[in-house]
Scaffold this motif. Sequence first.
Motif, PDB file in Angstrom:
ATOM      1  N   GLY A  99       0.810  -1.220   0.000  1.00  0.00           N
ATOM      2  CA  GLY A  99       0.000   0.000   0.000  1.00  0.00           C
ATOM      3  C   GLY A  99       0.835   1.258   0.000  1.00  0.00           C
ATOM      4  N   ASP A 100       2.069   1.169   0.454  1.00  0.00           N
ATOM      5  CA  ASP A 100       2.960   2.334   0.426  1.00  0.00           C
ATOM      6  C   ASP A 100       3.275   2.714  -1.021  1.00  0.00           C
ATOM      7  OD1 ASP A 100       2.986   2.307   3.139  1.00  0.00           O
ATOM      8  OD2 ASP A 100       5.051   1.563   3.356  1.00  0.00           O
ATOM      9  N   VAL A 101       3.694   3.953  -1.202  1.00  0.00           N
ATOM     10  CA  VAL A 101       4.021   4.437  -2.546  1.00  0.00           C
ATOM     11  C   VAL A 101       5.501   4.818  -2.600  1.00  0.00           C
ATOM     12  CG1 VAL A 101       3.591   6.237  -4.268  1.00  0.00           C
ATOM     13  CG2 VAL A 101       1.674   5.242  -2.988  1.00  0.00           C
ATOM     14  N   LEU A 102       6.163   4.345  -3.648  1.00  0.00           N
ATOM     15  CA  LEU A 102       7.554   4.707  -3.895  1.00  0.00           C
ATOM     16  C   LEU A 102       7.645   5.401  -5.246  1.00  0.00           C
ATOM     17  CD1 LEU A 102       9.373   1.350  -2.934  1.00  0.00           C
ATOM     18  CD2 LEU A 102       9.241   3.426  -1.538  1.00  0.00           C
ATOM     19  N   GLY A 103       8.673   6.223  -5.412  1.00  0.00           N
ATOM     20  CA  GLY A 103       8.963   6.788  -6.720  1.00  0.00           C
ATOM     21  C   GLY A 103       9.860   5.840  -7.488  1.00  0.00           C
ATOM     22  N   LEU A 104       9.706   5.826  -8.791  1.00  0.00           N
ATOM     23  CA  LEU A 104      10.529   4.916  -9.604  1.00  0.00           C
ATOM     24  C   LEU A 104      10.878   5.592 -10.927  1.00  0.00           C
ATOM     25  CD1 LEU A 104       9.970   1.117 -10.090  1.00  0.00           C
ATOM     26  CD2 LEU A 104      10.403   2.576 -12.071  1.00  0.00           C
ATOM     27  N   ARG A 105      12.151   5.614 -11.246  1.00  0.00           N
ATOM     28  CA  ARG A 105      12.616   6.053 -12.564  1.00  0.00           C
ATOM     29  C   ARG A 105      13.315   4.872 -13.224  1.00  0.00           C
ATOM     30  NH1 ARG A 105      16.672   9.717 -12.997  1.00  0.00           N
ATOM     31  NH2 ARG A 105      17.543   9.356 -10.919  1.00  0.00           N
ATOM     32  N   GLY A 106      13.053   4.685 -14.494  1.00  0.00           N
ATOM     33  CA  GLY A 106      13.748   3.619 -15.195  1.00  0.00           C
ATOM     34  C   GLY A 106      12.819   2.867 -16.126  1.00  0.00           C
ATOM     35  N   PRO A 107      13.285   1.766 -16.657  1.00  0.00           N
ATOM     36  CA  PRO A 107      14.578   1.134 -16.392  1.00  0.00           C
ATOM     37  C   PRO A 107      15.730   1.792 -17.151  1.00  0.00           C
ATOM     38  CG  PRO A 107      13.313  -0.189 -17.932  1.00  0.00           C
ATOM     39  CD  PRO A 107      12.437   0.972 -17.553  1.00  0.00           C
ATOM     40  N   PHE A 108      16.926   1.587 -16.622  1.00  0.00           N
ATOM     41  CA  PHE A 108      18.131   2.194 -17.168  1.00  0.00           C
ATOM     42  C   PHE A 108      19.207   1.135 -17.419  1.00  0.00           C
ATOM     43  CE2 PHE A 108      16.446   5.647 -14.358  1.00  0.00           C
ATOM     44  CZ  PHE A 108      16.129   6.560 -15.358  1.00  0.00           C
ATOM     45  N   GLY A 109      20.150   1.514 -18.263  1.00  0.00           N
ATOM     46  CA  GLY A 109      21.384   0.759 -18.398  1.00  0.00           C
ATOM     47  C   GLY A 109      21.356  -0.369 -19.414  1.00  0.00           C
ATOM     48  N   VAL A 110      22.525  -0.986 -19.529  1.00  0.00           N
ATOM     49  CA  VAL A 110      22.735  -2.104 -20.459  1.00  0.00           C
ATOM     50  C   VAL A 110      22.624  -3.398 -19.669  1.00  0.00           C
ATOM     51  CG1 VAL A 110      24.406  -3.222 -21.997  1.00  0.00           C
ATOM     52  CG2 VAL A 110      24.287  -0.718 -21.879  1.00  0.00           C
ATOM     53  N   GLY A 111      21.820  -4.331 -20.177  1.00  0.00           N
ATOM     54  CA  GLY A 111      21.594  -5.580 -19.456  1.00  0.00           C
ATOM     55  C   GLY A 111      22.500  -6.714 -19.932  1.00  0.00           C
ATOM     56  N   TRP A 112      22.135  -7.911 -19.484  1.00  0.00           N
ATOM     57  CA  TRP A 112      22.905  -9.115 -19.841  1.00  0.00           C
ATOM     58  C   TRP A 112      22.659  -9.462 -21.309  1.00  0.00           C
ATOM     59  CZ3 TRP A 112      26.105 -10.222 -16.041  1.00  0.00           C
ATOM     60  CH2 TRP A 112      25.734  -9.980 -14.719  1.00  0.00           C
ATOM     61  N   PRO A 113      23.679  -9.879 -22.048  1.00  0.00           N
ATOM     62  CA  PRO A 113      23.487 -10.246 -23.465  1.00  0.00           C
ATOM     63  C   PRO A 113      22.893 -11.651 -23.597  1.00  0.00           C
ATOM     64  CG  PRO A 113      25.796 -10.462 -22.877  1.00  0.00           C
ATOM     65  CD  PRO A 113      25.094  -9.948 -21.642  1.00  0.00           C
ATOM     66  N   VAL A 114      21.681 -11.798 -23.127  1.00  0.00           N
ATOM     67  CA  VAL A 114      21.058 -13.127 -23.076  1.00  0.00           C
ATOM     68  C   VAL A 114      20.831 -13.673 -24.486  1.00  0.00           C
ATOM     69  CG1 VAL A 114      19.026 -14.389 -22.280  1.00  0.00           C
ATOM     70  CG2 VAL A 114      19.972 -12.558 -20.876  1.00  0.00           C
ATOM     71  N   ALA A 115      20.317 -12.822 -25.372  1.00  0.00           N
ATOM     72  CA  ALA A 115      20.043 -13.292 -26.738  1.00  0.00           C
ATOM     73  C   ALA A 115      21.347 -13.609 -27.470  1.00  0.00           C
ATOM     74  CB  ALA A 115      19.252 -12.240 -27.498  1.00  0.00           C
ATOM     75  N   ALA A 116      22.364 -12.788 -27.251  1.00  0.00           N
ATOM     76  CA  ALA A 116      23.644 -13.010 -27.942  1.00  0.00           C
ATOM     77  C   ALA A 116      24.314 -14.308 -27.492  1.00  0.00           C
ATOM     78  CB  ALA A 116      24.577 -11.825 -27.692  1.00  0.00           C
ATOM     79  N   ALA A 117      23.926 -14.805 -26.327  1.00  0.00           N
ATOM     80  CA  ALA A 117      24.544 -16.037 -25.803  1.00  0.00           C
ATOM     81  C   ALA A 117      23.871 -17.294 -26.337  1.00  0.00           C
ATOM     82  CB  ALA A 117      24.494 -16.025 -24.273  1.00  0.00           C
ATOM     83  N   GLU A 118      22.821 -17.126 -27.129  1.00  0.00           N
ATOM     84  CA  GLU A 118      22.133 -18.309 -27.660  1.00  0.00           C
ATOM     85  C   GLU A 118      23.109 -19.159 -28.455  1.00  0.00           C
ATOM     86  OE1 GLU A 118      18.593 -17.290 -29.799  1.00  0.00           O
ATOM     87  OE2 GLU A 118      17.670 -16.322 -28.071  1.00  0.00           O
ATOM     88  N   GLY A 119      23.011 -20.461 -28.297  1.00  0.00           N
ATOM     89  CA  GLY A 119      23.906 -21.384 -28.979  1.00  0.00           C
ATOM     90  C   GLY A 119      25.159 -21.693 -28.194  1.00  0.00           C
ATOM     91  N   SER A 120      25.378 -20.985 -27.105  1.00  0.00           N
ATOM     92  CA  SER A 120      26.586 -21.189 -26.288  1.00  0.00           C
ATOM     93  C   SER A 120      26.248 -21.945 -25.009  1.00  0.00           C
ATOM     94  CB  SER A 120      27.203 -19.842 -25.897  1.00  0.00           C
ATOM     95  OG  SER A 120      27.558 -19.095 -27.028  1.00  0.00           O
ATOM     96  N   ASP A 121      27.295 -22.427 -24.351  1.00  0.00           N
ATOM     97  CA  ASP A 121      27.158 -22.845 -22.954  1.00  0.00           C
ATOM     98  C   ASP A 121      27.084 -21.572 -22.123  1.00  0.00           C
ATOM     99  OD1 ASP A 121      27.500 -25.462 -23.779  1.00  0.00           O
ATOM    100  OD2 ASP A 121      29.639 -25.492 -23.317  1.00  0.00           O
ATOM    101  N   VAL A 122      26.255 -21.572 -21.102  1.00  0.00           N
ATOM    102  CA  VAL A 122      26.108 -20.372 -20.282  1.00  0.00           C
ATOM    103  C   VAL A 122      26.407 -20.720 -18.830  1.00  0.00           C
ATOM    104  CG1 VAL A 122      24.569 -18.521 -19.530  1.00  0.00           C
ATOM    105  CG2 VAL A 122      24.331 -19.477 -21.825  1.00  0.00           C
ATOM    106  N   MET A 123      27.300 -19.944 -18.241  1.00  0.00           N
ATOM    107  CA  MET A 123      27.638 -20.127 -16.835  1.00  0.00           C
ATOM    108  C   MET A 123      27.275 -18.856 -16.071  1.00  0.00           C
ATOM    109  SD  MET A 123      31.317 -21.042 -15.090  1.00  0.00           S
ATOM    110  CE  MET A 123      31.536 -22.543 -16.019  1.00  0.00           C
ATOM    111  N   PHE A 124      26.365 -18.986 -15.117  1.00  0.00           N
ATOM    112  CA  PHE A 124      26.024 -17.879 -14.238  1.00  0.00           C
ATOM    113  C   PHE A 124      26.832 -18.043 -12.952  1.00  0.00           C
ATOM    114  CE2 PHE A 124      22.167 -18.650 -16.764  1.00  0.00           C
ATOM    115  CZ  PHE A 124      21.896 -17.377 -17.245  1.00  0.00           C
ATOM    116  N   VAL A 125      27.520 -16.994 -12.551  1.00  0.00           N
ATOM    117  CA  VAL A 125      28.282 -17.046 -11.302  1.00  0.00           C
ATOM    118  C   VAL A 125      27.812 -15.886 -10.431  1.00  0.00           C
ATOM    119  CG1 VAL A 125      30.542 -17.223 -10.221  1.00  0.00           C
ATOM    120  CG2 VAL A 125      30.254 -17.932 -12.604  1.00  0.00           C
ATOM    121  N   ALA A 126      27.179 -16.211  -9.320  1.00  0.00           N
ATOM    122  CA  ALA A 126      26.601 -15.182  -8.455  1.00  0.00           C
ATOM    123  C   ALA A 126      27.192 -15.273  -7.063  1.00  0.00           C
ATOM    124  CB  ALA A 126      25.085 -15.347  -8.379  1.00  0.00           C
ATOM    125  N   GLY A 127      27.365 -14.107  -6.455  1.00  0.00           N
ATOM    126  CA  GLY A 127      27.827 -14.064  -5.070  1.00  0.00           C
ATOM    127  C   GLY A 127      26.879 -13.234  -4.232  1.00  0.00           C
TER     128      GLY A 127
END
Lengths: 286, 152
Positions: A99-127
Amino acid sequence: MAPPDARLEEPHTTDAFVPDLYRVEAVRRELSDTVTLELAPISGTRPAYAPGQFNMLYAFGVGEIAISISGNHESGNRFIHTVRDVGAVSGAICRSAPGDVLGLRGPFGVGWPVAAAEGSDVMFVAGGLGLAPLRPAILEVLENRARYDRVAILFGTRNPADMLFRHQLESWRQRLDIEVEVTVDHADPDWHGHVGVVPGLIPHVMFDPAETVAFVCGPEVMMRFTATALTAAGVASERIHLSMERNMKCAIGICGHCQFGPDFVCKDGPVMRYDRIAEILALREI
Amino acid sequence: MHGLDVTLEEHPFFAGFSPDQNRIVSGCARNHKFDAGHYLFREGDPANEFFLIRHGRVALEIVSPGQAPVVIATLGKGEIVGASWLVPPYRWMFDARAVELTRAIGIDAACLRGKCDADAQLGYEMMKRFLPVLVKRLNATRLQLLDVYGKR
């Protein structure tokens, strides 16, 4: 009197500084200091976004911070954000209630090249909390699983109690078409998984390095060690992508707070190719 | 059925060893099987043997009196357990516990030290393999010490 700078009067620049109003629809506590918020626009529809992009979330009267989007299109007309309470603004956002209200601007920036990785092995490494910005990319890859070869998710966290998205990790682990490895920095003997740092998991799942694309997100030191381990394993640095974090303020490449060498993290990142930033990544002056 | 020299040859740690060197090392080797919960060695014991994990997982633990053991690292297939056999006083600094059924090749430390002393080339090959493992673990430990996932 000099004429006003025309660039400041461009509508997109001006508009980009004005937050839209979003209502907190749901709050889910992930960890003792971390929550996931579902935010819906009070009017209209939320803008489209790409995995890896971020929004500026504004707690009125407190301040504004950059937070990555952690959900995917299944969230419908909502943005999903996972926020850790580390300061005044993030604390105020974490204390939001439905119910609270927040302000939001966006989205911004360059994301992950998910489409460009098609056909490849993909390794996600998160910390740690780095799993949140990777989650939309993971979901998209899993949704289009047939377009990728082998897929692995490597996740490192502080201890078993601090495991973000634990249920989701467990459900991913049950799939037969991906490899999921989790490690913790510290554990008691009740923990039966890996103990050690996340780069140490890479040899456990190493694919054909020439065919591997790696998406890495976490604390910067962890990303440096991970990128080093990946290149040592034979993954070309241009196939390694890191999500950088700097002090984003304007989010549109004007204010310079997030300058990172020749780039602005808000505009040219946050996802950046390792070969383009490797030389300055370890410079303490940057 | 494979002899130990073939088993050693297939272990990544010994990749690149000559057949002669493999034969020499396998003369110090024997197979082990550790059930889950069993210890490969305990802190303070003589470091008479080190282990090459064939499969399974081993936890390195430190115990403080009155407290639960702390697992500082886990090691899995293809990894080495134990470096204290290399340096005097040849005593283990940690406990090593099999987290699950673990099969490993044990290398008799006194036997291998003797052969390395007698054959400098063999000793050098062993050092070239052990040193990267030790440096990698030192770096990993430094990263753990940074507590990078803690609040900044």
